[in-house]
Scaffold this active site. Sequence first.
Site, PDB file in Angstrom:
ATOM      1  CE1 TYR A  34       1.106  -0.155   4.410  1.00 15.22           C
ATOM      2  CE2 TYR A  34       0.018   1.981   4.294  1.00 15.22           C
ATOM      3  CZ  TYR A  34       0.845   1.094   4.957  1.00 15.22           C
ATOM      4  OH  TYR A  34       1.429   1.452   6.140  1.00 15.22           O
ATOM      5  NE  ARG A  53       6.766   4.415   0.434  1.00 17.62           N
ATOM      6  CZ  ARG A  53       6.486   5.287   1.401  1.00 17.62           C
ATOM      7  NH1 ARG A  53       7.424   5.623   2.295  1.00 17.62           N
ATOM      8  NH2 ARG A  53       5.287   5.832   1.504  1.00 17.62           N
ATOM      9  NE  ARG A 101      -5.796 -19.629   4.884  1.00 18.39           N
ATOM     10  CZ  ARG A 101      -4.853 -20.466   5.333  1.00 18.39           C
ATOM     11  NH1 ARG A 101      -4.862 -21.740   4.943  1.00 18.39           N
ATOM     12  NH2 ARG A 101      -3.918 -20.056   6.164  1.00 18.39           N
ATOM     13  CG  HIS A 103       0.470 -20.608   2.943  1.00 14.37           C
ATOM     14  ND1 HIS A 103      -0.598 -21.378   3.344  1.00 14.37           N
ATOM     15  CD2 HIS A 103       0.846 -19.895   4.035  1.00 14.37           C
ATOM     16  CE1 HIS A 103      -0.873 -21.149   4.612  1.00 14.37           C
ATOM     17  NE2 HIS A 103      -0.001 -20.252   5.062  1.00 14.37           N
ATOM     18  CE  LYS A 148       3.158   3.479   3.226  1.00 15.52           C
ATOM     19  NZ  LYS A 148       3.299   3.500   4.672  1.00 15.52           N
ATOM     20  CD  GLU A 180      10.113   2.166  10.251  1.00 15.60           C
ATOM     21  OE1 GLU A 180       9.953   3.145   9.499  1.00 15.60           O
ATOM     22  OE2 GLU A 180       9.882   1.000   9.890  1.00 15.60           O
ATOM     23  CG  LEU A 204       8.266   2.661   4.679  1.00 14.88           C
ATOM     24  CD1 LEU A 204       7.868   1.337   4.040  1.00 14.88           C
ATOM     25  CD2 LEU A 204       7.055   3.528   4.895  1.00 14.88           C
TER      26      LEU A 204
END
Length: 295
Positions: A34, A53, A101, A103, A148, A180, A204
């Site tokens: 995101y 990014r 579902r 992996h 991110k 951070e 990040l």
Amino acid sequence: MTPQIVYLNGKFLPIDEARVPVLDRGFIFGDGVYEVIPAYARQPFELDGHLERLEASMAGIGLTNPHSRAEWAKLVSEVIAKNEPQNQAVYLQVTRGVAPRDHPFPKGVAPTVFMMAGPLKPVPAEQIENGVAAVSLVDNRWLRCNLKTTSLLANVLLRQAAVEAGAAECVLFRDGFLTEGSASNIFLVKNGVIITPPKSNFILPGITYDVVIELARAHRLPLEIRQVSEAEVRDADELWLTSSTKEVLPISTLDGKPVGHGEQSGKPGPVAARMYQLYQDYKRTVMRAPANAQA
Ligand code: PDD
């Protein structure tokens, strides 16, 4: 009030009508990435940095990028244009799509692309003036914090622990070194020198972090980008957090103890005030927006 308009897989629609299947891997595995992009006076800020990014995050998790840079930029502009506020926070999420579902990556599945633009809440003047409280916590996140990703459970738990301790943010340490915050980068000032950890897999690479570093360099403010020990953080003259939504925000207490020394103790320092001003000026310049558009 007109409804908030969001973008989902090729369509713009009211937020209440946007639906994602329960088998979306974002829901099942947190398998997505995101961005949060601020827009001032309806113009996205540092858009190229955010899209670069985003591309790095997608590449980092092996997710095929469904759009060119120009297409992403167009979608971001469109979602801003379809919503009312002058200043907006654009949230953009790409997941690995909908599949039974299991992996491993599914084959031939289109990613889910979602974007919403809501009002960008201004940081309260009181917080800019007095700073916010922070607590120190052990950074127990994974080792790929440079991506991110939407798998934010560790960040959520860390922020909740900070809130329960009456703080706005946490300052994280891994093996005795500063990393951070739960949703921000951290800077300190010692004897007039601005200090922050280097980019690595432990933090990040913040867009605000980049802007602050560029501004420090452009205005010849002493700057060191290096590892920072926990002891140095606790002995700092100033501590700040930076993010797209909080901009440059002073931290005035750490674990209940005032940050800084002497008369300045527990109060935002002069370097924070200078950087805050430089950041506001930079925003106005690059956005070519009227001075009052930031309010
Ligand atoms: N968070 N570090 C982490 C872990 C973050 O989640 C963020 C941003 C930052 C600062 O990055 P930037 O300057 O590019 O906003 C650093 C966003 C705002 C969020 O998750 O809401």
